[in-house]
Design a protein around this motif. Structure first.
Motif, PDB file in Angstrom:
ATOM      1  N   PHE A 174       3.977  22.155  -5.837  1.00 48.82           N
ATOM      2  CA  PHE A 174       5.145  22.084  -4.975  1.00 48.82           C
ATOM      3  C   PHE A 174       6.160  21.060  -5.487  1.00 48.82           C
ATOM      4  O   PHE A 174       7.361  21.174  -5.227  1.00 48.82           O
ATOM      5  CB  PHE A 174       4.716  21.743  -3.543  1.00 48.82           C
ATOM      6  CG  PHE A 174       5.785  21.978  -2.510  1.00 48.82           C
ATOM      7  CD1 PHE A 174       5.996  23.240  -1.992  1.00 48.82           C
ATOM      8  CD2 PHE A 174       6.578  20.936  -2.055  1.00 48.82           C
ATOM      9  CE1 PHE A 174       6.989  23.467  -1.035  1.00 48.82           C
ATOM     10  CE2 PHE A 174       7.566  21.147  -1.100  1.00 48.82           C
ATOM     11  CZ  PHE A 174       7.771  22.426  -0.593  1.00 48.82           C
ATOM     12  N   SER A 175       5.703  20.043  -6.202  1.00 56.28           N
ATOM     13  CA  SER A 175       6.587  19.023  -6.810  1.00 56.28           C
ATOM     14  C   SER A 175       7.502  18.381  -5.782  1.00 56.28           C
ATOM     15  O   SER A 175       8.702  18.223  -5.997  1.00 56.28           O
ATOM     16  CB  SER A 175       7.417  19.651  -7.939  1.00 56.28           C
ATOM     17  OG  SER A 175       6.602  20.212  -8.933  1.00 56.28           O
ATOM     18  N   VAL A 176       6.911  17.965  -4.663  1.00 56.20           N
ATOM     19  CA  VAL A 176       7.745  17.460  -3.577  1.00 56.20           C
ATOM     20  C   VAL A 176       8.413  16.136  -3.937  1.00 56.20           C
ATOM     21  O   VAL A 176       9.516  15.842  -3.454  1.00 56.20           O
ATOM     22  CB  VAL A 176       6.909  17.330  -2.279  1.00 56.20           C
ATOM     23  CG1 VAL A 176       5.850  16.245  -2.399  1.00 56.20           C
ATOM     24  CG2 VAL A 176       7.805  17.078  -1.081  1.00 56.20           C
ATOM     25  N   GLY A 177       7.794  15.335  -4.796  1.00 55.04           N
ATOM     26  CA  GLY A 177       8.434  14.086  -5.208  1.00 55.04           C
ATOM     27  C   GLY A 177       9.731  14.339  -5.947  1.00 55.04           C
ATOM     28  O   GLY A 177      10.765  13.711  -5.668  1.00 55.04           O
ATOM     29  N   ARG A 178       9.691  15.263  -6.895  1.00 56.27           N
ATOM     30  CA  ARG A 178      10.907  15.615  -7.637  1.00 56.27           C
ATOM     31  C   ARG A 178      11.961  16.203  -6.705  1.00 56.27           C
ATOM     32  O   ARG A 178      13.162  15.956  -6.846  1.00 56.27           O
ATOM     33  CB  ARG A 178      10.547  16.605  -8.750  1.00 56.27           C
ATOM     34  CG  ARG A 178      11.677  16.936  -9.707  1.00 56.27           C
ATOM     35  CD  ARG A 178      11.105  17.525 -10.992  1.00 56.27           C
ATOM     36  NE  ARG A 178      10.189  18.614 -10.725  1.00 56.27           N
ATOM     37  CZ  ARG A 178      10.542  19.897 -10.635  1.00 56.27           C
ATOM     38  NH1 ARG A 178      11.824  20.228 -10.782  1.00 56.27           N
ATOM     39  NH2 ARG A 178       9.658  20.837 -10.407  1.00 56.27           N
ATOM     40  N   TYR A 179      11.511  16.991  -5.748  1.00 55.36           N
ATOM     41  CA  TYR A 179      12.403  17.618  -4.773  1.00 55.36           C
ATOM     42  C   TYR A 179      13.175  16.561  -3.980  1.00 55.36           C
ATOM     43  O   TYR A 179      14.409  16.561  -3.903  1.00 55.36           O
ATOM     44  CB  TYR A 179      11.540  18.468  -3.840  1.00 55.36           C
ATOM     45  CG  TYR A 179      12.241  19.468  -2.953  1.00 55.36           C
ATOM     46  CD1 TYR A 179      13.624  19.581  -2.874  1.00 55.36           C
ATOM     47  CD2 TYR A 179      11.470  20.333  -2.166  1.00 55.36           C
ATOM     48  CE1 TYR A 179      14.225  20.522  -2.052  1.00 55.36           C
ATOM     49  CE2 TYR A 179      12.065  21.279  -1.339  1.00 55.36           C
ATOM     50  CZ  TYR A 179      13.443  21.361  -1.278  1.00 55.36           C
ATOM     51  OH  TYR A 179      14.034  22.290  -0.459  1.00 55.36           O
ATOM     52  N   MET A 180      12.452  15.632  -3.383  1.00 59.82           N
ATOM     53  CA  MET A 180      13.094  14.677  -2.492  1.00 59.82           C
ATOM     54  C   MET A 180      13.925  13.640  -3.233  1.00 59.82           C
ATOM     55  O   MET A 180      14.972  13.198  -2.741  1.00 59.82           O
ATOM     56  CB  MET A 180      12.042  13.989  -1.621  1.00 59.82           C
ATOM     57  CG  MET A 180      11.365  14.931  -0.624  1.00 59.82           C
ATOM     58  SD  MET A 180      12.513  15.610   0.615  1.00 59.82           S
ATOM     59  CE  MET A 180      12.958  17.210  -0.110  1.00 59.82           C
ATOM     60  N   VAL A 181      13.518  13.242  -4.416  1.00 60.62           N
ATOM     61  CA  VAL A 181      14.331  12.297  -5.189  1.00 60.62           C
ATOM     62  C   VAL A 181      15.636  12.962  -5.621  1.00 60.62           C
ATOM     63  O   VAL A 181      16.706  12.344  -5.612  1.00 60.62           O
ATOM     64  CB  VAL A 181      13.553  11.754  -6.397  1.00 60.62           C
ATOM     65  CG1 VAL A 181      14.441  10.843  -7.241  1.00 60.62           C
ATOM     66  CG2 VAL A 181      12.317  10.979  -5.931  1.00 60.62           C
ATOM     67  N   ALA A 182      15.569  14.237  -5.974  1.00 58.63           N
ATOM     68  CA  ALA A 182      16.795  14.961  -6.335  1.00 58.63           C
ATOM     69  C   ALA A 182      17.736  15.101  -5.151  1.00 58.63           C
ATOM     70  O   ALA A 182      18.959  15.055  -5.307  1.00 58.63           O
ATOM     71  CB  ALA A 182      16.439  16.341  -6.891  1.00 58.63           C
ATOM     72  N   CYS A 183      17.185  15.271  -3.953  1.00 60.32           N
ATOM     73  CA  CYS A 183      18.012  15.500  -2.762  1.00 60.32           C
ATOM     74  C   CYS A 183      18.553  14.219  -2.157  1.00 60.32           C
ATOM     75  O   CYS A 183      19.538  14.266  -1.410  1.00 60.32           O
ATOM     76  CB  CYS A 183      17.204  16.251  -1.706  1.00 60.32           C
ATOM     77  SG  CYS A 183      16.921  17.987  -2.081  1.00 60.32           S
ATOM     78  N   HIS A 184      17.915  13.078  -2.441  1.00 55.07           N
ATOM     79  CA  HIS A 184      18.322  11.812  -1.813  1.00 55.07           C
ATOM     80  C   HIS A 184      18.478  10.719  -2.870  1.00 55.07           C
ATOM     81  O   HIS A 184      17.778   9.703  -2.829  1.00 55.07           O
ATOM     82  CB  HIS A 184      17.290  11.384  -0.776  1.00 55.07           C
ATOM     83  CG  HIS A 184      17.141  12.326   0.371  1.00 55.07           C
ATOM     84  ND1 HIS A 184      18.069  12.407   1.386  1.00 55.07           N
ATOM     85  CD2 HIS A 184      16.167  13.225   0.668  1.00 55.07           C
ATOM     86  CE1 HIS A 184      17.676  13.307   2.268  1.00 55.07           C
ATOM     87  NE2 HIS A 184      16.540  13.832   1.852  1.00 55.07           N
ATOM     88  N   PRO A 185      19.410  10.872  -3.824  1.00 60.88           N
ATOM     89  CA  PRO A 185      19.538   9.848  -4.871  1.00 60.88           C
ATOM     90  C   PRO A 185      20.081   8.521  -4.364  1.00 60.88           C
ATOM     91  O   PRO A 185      20.026   7.526  -5.086  1.00 60.88           O
ATOM     92  CB  PRO A 185      20.509  10.502  -5.872  1.00 60.88           C
ATOM     93  CG  PRO A 185      21.295  11.474  -5.057  1.00 60.88           C
ATOM     94  CD  PRO A 185      20.337  11.995  -4.027  1.00 60.88           C
ATOM     95  N   ASP A 186      20.626   8.474  -3.135  1.00 63.00           N
ATOM     96  CA  ASP A 186      21.165   7.211  -2.642  1.00 63.00           C
ATOM     97  C   ASP A 186      20.180   6.447  -1.775  1.00 63.00           C
ATOM     98  O   ASP A 186      20.528   5.430  -1.175  1.00 63.00           O
ATOM     99  CB  ASP A 186      22.455   7.453  -1.848  1.00 63.00           C
ATOM    100  CG  ASP A 186      22.208   8.121  -0.500  1.00 63.00           C
ATOM    101  OD1 ASP A 186      21.179   8.802  -0.351  1.00 63.00           O
ATOM    102  OD2 ASP A 186      23.050   7.966   0.400  1.00 63.00           O
ATOM    103  N   SER A 241       5.577  10.812  -5.760  1.00 57.92           N
ATOM    104  CA  SER A 241       4.490  11.787  -5.910  1.00 57.92           C
ATOM    105  C   SER A 241       3.135  11.132  -5.688  1.00 57.92           C
ATOM    106  O   SER A 241       2.242  11.714  -5.042  1.00 57.92           O
ATOM    107  CB  SER A 241       4.545  12.422  -7.302  1.00 57.92           C
ATOM    108  OG  SER A 241       5.769  13.100  -7.501  1.00 57.92           O
ATOM    109  N   ARG A 242       2.974   9.926  -6.204  1.00 53.82           N
ATOM    110  CA  ARG A 242       1.705   9.212  -6.017  1.00 53.82           C
ATOM    111  C   ARG A 242       1.489   8.892  -4.541  1.00 53.82           C
ATOM    112  O   ARG A 242       0.403   9.117  -3.987  1.00 53.82           O
ATOM    113  CB  ARG A 242       1.711   7.922  -6.842  1.00 53.82           C
ATOM    114  CG  ARG A 242       0.417   7.136  -6.760  1.00 53.82           C
ATOM    115  CD  ARG A 242       0.551   5.760  -7.383  1.00 53.82           C
ATOM    116  NE  ARG A 242       1.426   4.899  -6.600  1.00 53.82           N
ATOM    117  CZ  ARG A 242       1.063   4.266  -5.482  1.00 53.82           C
ATOM    118  NH1 ARG A 242      -0.164   4.425  -4.997  1.00 53.82           N
ATOM    119  NH2 ARG A 242       1.914   3.482  -4.851  1.00 53.82           N
ATOM    120  N   ARG A 243       2.529   8.376  -3.893  1.00 55.81           N
ATOM    121  CA  ARG A 243       2.381   7.961  -2.491  1.00 55.81           C
ATOM    122  C   ARG A 243       2.155   9.153  -1.563  1.00 55.81           C
ATOM    123  O   ARG A 243       1.349   9.079  -0.629  1.00 55.81           O
ATOM    124  CB  ARG A 243       3.625   7.187  -2.040  1.00 55.81           C
ATOM    125  CG  ARG A 243       3.788   5.818  -2.679  1.00 55.81           C
ATOM    126  CD  ARG A 243       4.819   5.024  -1.902  1.00 55.81           C
ATOM    127  NE  ARG A 243       5.255   3.827  -2.607  1.00 55.81           N
ATOM    128  CZ  ARG A 243       6.029   2.887  -2.070  1.00 55.81           C
ATOM    129  NH1 ARG A 243       6.451   3.036  -0.817  1.00 55.81           N
ATOM    130  NH2 ARG A 243       6.384   1.826  -2.755  1.00 55.81           N
TER     131      ARG A 243
END
Length: 452
Positions: A176-188, A151-153
C-alpha cells in the motif's frame, strides 16, 4: 529536519486577476511586516503569510485565453457563479498560492532571507505510467527520510498498538506504501508526528473499507450496524454509567474499531475541537456513501451516471484533504471552512481525486471477485458504450472536475485573501497532486488497461 515553510503547490490554480493578485500580495506583505515587529504566537502567524519581496511574474508568461474564456483580470465577483469558466492559468495567482518549494528556495522562507537561492536540482523520473490524457500535475518523489520514518512508525502502530492485520496480510500492507502516500500529500507537515495523524487515519479508514465492505470479509449485509458501531470510535457514545463500560469494551472488538479508536485519540491530541468535529462530519459522509453503494449491491442496481457521481461525492477521499490544516500545524477557522465557496472547493477536490482512484483501480477491480461499480463501468452500462469509450469518457469527467476545482479555488483565493484560507487552498491542491502521484506510482496495486 528543516522547517516546511509555505505549503508547496504543484497545481497551477488558474483564472484570477492581476488586480486581485496585487491586492492579495500587498495585504500579505503588510501582514508579514507587522508580524516581524510583534511577538505573534500560533502556527498561522508563523507560516500563513507570504514572504516580503515575493514578486509577481511578468505578463509574458500568461497564455492567450481560449475562445469563450474569461480574460485574465476579469474574475467573477461572486465565487461559484461562472468561476468554472475561468480555465486559463494566471501565473500571478499561481505563484501567490504556491509559495516557495523544493531545493534552492530557502531564501524565500520567512525569517531566512539571508540565504541566496540556489538553482533547483533536476527531478528524478517518477515511477509508473500516468493515464494518457488525464489532467494532473506531476510532483517530485517525496522526502525519502520522512517516507522511511513514517513507514516504520505506521507498521509498528498497526502491528503492536492495534493488531490491525495477521501476518499473511503483511505484503499487502507494505504494498500500500502509505508512508510515501502521506508524505507526498502533506509536504508542509512540520513534524513526522503531524504526518502520522493523517497516516493512522488513512490506514484505519482502509481497514474499515476492506474488512467491512470489500476484500477481507466485507459484505453489504449488516454493513449499517457495523459502520454505526465503528463510528462511535470517532464520535463517542454518551450514555449511562451502566452501559458505558460495555460500549468502551466494544471499541476493541475488531481491527477496524481498534484502528479508528487509536487513530482518533492521536488526532484529538493535535487538533482543535472544531477540526475534530469537521473530521467526524466528513467521516459520517463517507459512511453514508458506503451504505449507498452497499444498498445498490444488495439490489443489483446499476445507478445512473449522475447517481453514481452523487454516491462518490460521499464515498470519497474528502476526509483526507479536509484535515490538511491539522497536519500542517495550523487551523482554518470554522467560519471560513464553512463558507459555501470553500465547501465547493473541498467537494470538487474530493470528487476529482476519487475518480482518479476509479481510473487507476479499474483493472484491479475487474480482476476481483464480483462486480465492482466504478465510473467507467457505470458509463458503459448506462450509456451503452464500449469499455474503452466509457473509460476515456471517465477521464474527461475527471478533467472537468479538476479544472472546476482549480477555477473555484483561484476565485476563492482572490475573493478571500486571508492567510489561513490561502494556505488551506494550497494544502488541498497539494493533496490532490500527491494523491495522483501515489496512484500513478503504486505499481504494486495498479496497472492501466490497454486502451491506447
Amino acid at each position: 529536519m528543516p522547517g516546511p515553510g509555505l505549503s508547496p503547490l504543484q497545481s497551477s490554480l488558474p483564472g484570477a486577476a492581476a488586480r486581485f493578485g496585487a491586492h492579495v500580495l500587498a495585504n500579505a506583505n503588510a501582514n508579514a511586516n507587522a508580524n516581524a515587529d510583534a511577538d505573534v504566537s500560533g502556527a498561522e502567524a508563523a507560516v500563513g503569510v507570504l514572504p516580503v519581496g515575493f514578486s509577481l511574474p511578468g505578463p509574458a508568461s500568461v497564455p492567450a485565453p481560449a475562445a469563450g474564456a474569461v480574460p485574465v483580470g476579469e474574475v467573477p465577483v461572486h465565487v461559484g457563479e461562472g468561476a468554472a469558466a475561468v480555465r486559463q492559468p494566471s501565473p500571478a495567482l499561481e505563484r501567490i498560492l504556491r509559495g516557495p518549494s523544493g531545493l534552492g528556495t530557502a531564501s524565500l522562507h520567512l525569517a531566512r532571507n539571508e540565504v541566496p537561492a540556489a538553482p533547483p536540482a533536476p527531478r528524478a523520473p517518477v515511477a509508473g505510467r500516468p493515464i494518457p490524457g488525464l489532467y494532473h500535475h506531476p510532483v517530485a518523489d517525496p522526502d525519502p527520510a520522512r517516507v522511511e520514518e513514517v513507514s516504520r512508525r505506521i507498521k509498528a502502530w498497526a502491528l503492536d498498538e492495534v493488531e490491525l492485520y495477521p501476518e499473511d496480510w503483511e505484503d499487502e500492507f507494505d504494498g500500500f506504501s502509505v508512508g510515501r502516500y502521506m508524505v507526498a500529500c502533506h509536504p508542509d507537515a512540520p513534524t513526522v508526528e503531524h504526518l502520522m495523524l493523517a497516516t493512522r487515519l488513512m490506514v484505519a479508514e482502509n481497514a474499515v473499507d476492506d474488512c467491512y465492505c470489500e476484500d477481507h470479509g466485507g459484505s453489504p449485509i449488516g454493513l449499517g450496524g457495523r459502520l454505526l458501531l465503528a463510528h462511535t470510535a470517532l464520535d463517542p457514545l454518551h450514555t449511562t454509567k451502566e452501559y458505558q463500560p460495555e460500549w468502551a469494551q466494544s471499541l476493541h472488538a475488531d481491527a477496524p474499531r481498534r484502528a479508528y479508536r487509536s487513530a482518533m485519540e492521536y488526532f484529538l491530541q493535535q487538533s482543535t475541537p472544531s477540526q475534530a468535529d469537521r473530521f467526524r462530519h466528513d467521516m459520517a459522509r463517507l459512511h453514508l456513501g458506503y451504505l449507498a453503494e452497499a444498498a445498490w449491491a444488495q439490489t443489483e442496481h446499476v445507478p445512473e451516471v449522475w447517481e453514481y457521481l452523487a454516491m462518490r461525492q460521499f464515498n470519497n477521499f474528502r476526509p483526507c484533504p479536509t484535515i490538511t490544516d491539522t497536519v500542517g500545524g495550523y487551523e482554518l477557522p470554522a467560519d471560513l471552512h464553512a463558507l459555501p465557496a470553500m465547501q465547493r472547493v473541498i467537494a470538487l477536490a474530493g470528487n476529482a481525486t476519487t475518480i482518479v482512484n476509479d481510473l487507476y483501480s479499474y483493472t484491479k477491480e475487474l480482476n476481483s471477485p464480483g462486480r465492482h461499480l466504478n465510473l467507467p463501468v457505470v458509463i458503459a452500462d448506462r450509456e451503452g458504450t464500449s469499455e474503452r469509450e466509457a473509460y476515456l469518457k471517465a477521464v474527461e469527467v475527471h478533467n472537468d472536475l479538476m479544472r472546476d476545482f482549480e477555477a473555484e479555488a483561484a476565485a476563492l483565493a482572490a475573493a478571500c485573501p486571508v492567510p489561513s484560507v490561502l494556505r488551506f487552498l494550497r494544502g488541498v491542491a497539494v493533496w490532490v497532486d500527491g494523491n495522483h502521484y501515489w496512484h500513478q506510482t503504486n505499481t504494486y496495486r495498479y496497472s492501466l488497461p490497454d486502451f491506447w
